[in-house]
Motif scaffolding. Structure first.
Motif, PDB file in Angstrom:
ATOM      1  N   GLY A 169      28.321 -19.630  17.155  1.00 39.26           N
ATOM      2  CA  GLY A 169      29.425 -20.428  17.164  1.00 39.26           C
ATOM      3  C   GLY A 169      30.620 -19.823  17.380  1.00 39.26           C
ATOM      4  N   ALA A 170      30.606 -18.621  18.237  1.00 40.78           N
ATOM      5  CA  ALA A 170      31.698 -17.803  18.597  1.00 40.78           C
ATOM      6  C   ALA A 170      32.383 -18.660  19.487  1.00 40.78           C
ATOM      7  N   GLU A 171      33.633 -18.600  19.588  1.00 44.27           N
ATOM      8  CA  GLU A 171      34.599 -19.448  20.563  1.00 44.27           C
ATOM      9  C   GLU A 171      34.701 -18.701  21.689  1.00 44.27           C
ATOM     10  N   ARG A 172      33.997 -19.207  22.634  1.00 42.92           N
ATOM     11  CA  ARG A 172      33.929 -18.310  24.212  1.00 42.92           C
ATOM     12  C   ARG A 172      35.200 -18.085  24.669  1.00 42.92           C
ATOM     13  N   ASP A 173      36.225 -18.888  24.448  1.00 49.62           N
ATOM     14  CA  ASP A 173      37.346 -18.796  25.217  1.00 49.62           C
ATOM     15  C   ASP A 173      38.580 -18.188  24.269  1.00 49.62           C
ATOM     16  N   ALA A 174      38.341 -17.761  23.070  1.00 47.68           N
ATOM     17  CA  ALA A 174      39.248 -17.143  22.099  1.00 47.68           C
ATOM     18  C   ALA A 174      39.821 -16.123  22.712  1.00 47.68           C
ATOM     19  N   ALA A 175      41.534 -16.336  22.634  1.00 46.16           N
ATOM     20  CA  ALA A 175      42.117 -15.242  23.267  1.00 46.16           C
ATOM     21  C   ALA A 175      43.085 -14.395  22.329  1.00 46.16           C
TER      22      ALA A 175
END
Length: 298
Positions: free
Chosen positions: A198-204
């Motif tokens: 569930g890691a957010e792929r676009d987390a900046a």
């Protein structure tokens, strides 16, 4: 600072603890002329030295002779911290039997769990968690145990922490998430495991960079392939550039090809109003970009 006088006999005891010379250590302790909790100028104790080196027999002798297990060095480290940092699970388990605490922190917020995670000691991490270590411990910069394990690419530790309730998207104070740091370091298997959990792929990060952009910048194609399975953003990011711009700048032809095949748009301009093609003189990369542009127009 600890201003305890360092006597020749105390120095000999430190040498014995460091080298695992149990006979000499017992002789010195039994002489009555060496305090079991004597310290050096940094507050290091005999127990810390023996725990760091993993000399379980010396650790047992010191504890049985009354050593204070939870004393802290000037830096805040304890015997448990040192044993955990070095992966000595037998020492860690023994210290717990005699009241070692997981709650003491170093000057940067470090705990035994954070240290064990940072160095990939899965068995120690498991032991610490079973003895009440807080899986949500953070360094003062916000780095969690999962973040530190991800930074090192320690898959067994990452899986254990995630299955024990670690937050996969918990960022450091600068916005760096575990997925971002694993991508920057090129740990493709760690990236895959966290994406599946569930890691957010676009987390900046606060600077606007994402995991894909960092991987593109570094040319980590295995990481990029894992990220592309989860359809990350290929457009212009908050920092004003795209992964394709970063790949072109890095000069990695395969990275450019992977992104183009995934649908990256070579006609997008960055915040400096530059097309990806305007960032390189590499003819092979330019041909790739022109070919893609031609397909898009047709």
């Amino acid at each position: 600072m600890f201003l305890q006088k360092e006597t020749p006999l105390a120095n000999a005891a430190f040498w014995a603890a460091r080298r695992g010379n149990l006979t000499l250590l017992k002789l010195l302790l039994n002489s009555g002329r060496v305090d079991v909790d004597c310290r050096d100028s940094y507050g290091t104790t005999l127990l810390m030295v023996a725990a760091y080196a993993g000399h379980i027999d010396c650790v047992k002798e010191l504890v049985l002779q009354g050593a204070d297990i939870n004393l802290q060095r000037e830096s805040g480290t304890t015997a448990l911290f040192f044993a955990a940092q070095q992966g000595h699970d037998d020492v860690v388990r023994f210290l717990f039997r005699f009241g070692a605490s997981t709650e003491f922190r170093t000057k940067d917020g470090g705990t035994a769990l954070l240290a064990a995670s940072q160095y990939g000691h899965m068995q120690v991490v498991d032991t610490l968690l079973k003895h009440g270590a807080n899986i949500h411990d953070q360094l003062y910069d916000g780095a969690t145990a999962l973040f530190l394990a991800a930074q090192g690419g320690y898959l067994d530790v990452i899986r254990l922490l995630l299955s024990s309730g670690a937050k996969v998207n918990q960022p450091r104070q600068d916005g760096t998430a575990p997925l971002w740091i694993a991508s920057q370091m090129g740990h493709s298997e760690a990236v895959r495991v966290m994406l599946l959990r569930g890691a957010e792929r676009d987390a900046a990060r606060k600077d606007g960079t994402t995991a894909l952009l960092k991987a593109a910048n570094e040319g980590y194609n295995d990481v990029i392939e894992e990220l592309l399975k989860f359809s990350p953003s290929l457009g212009i990011l908050k920092n004003g550039t795209s992964a394709l711009h970063a790949a072109v700048l890095s000069g990695n032809i395969k990275t450019v090809a992977l992104l183009l095949e995934a649908g990256a748009d070579p006609s997008l301009r960055n915040k400096a109003n530059k097309l990806p093609a305007e960032l390189t003189k590499n003819e092979r990369i330019l041909r790739l970009l022109r070919s893609k542009e031609g397909h898009r127009k047709s």
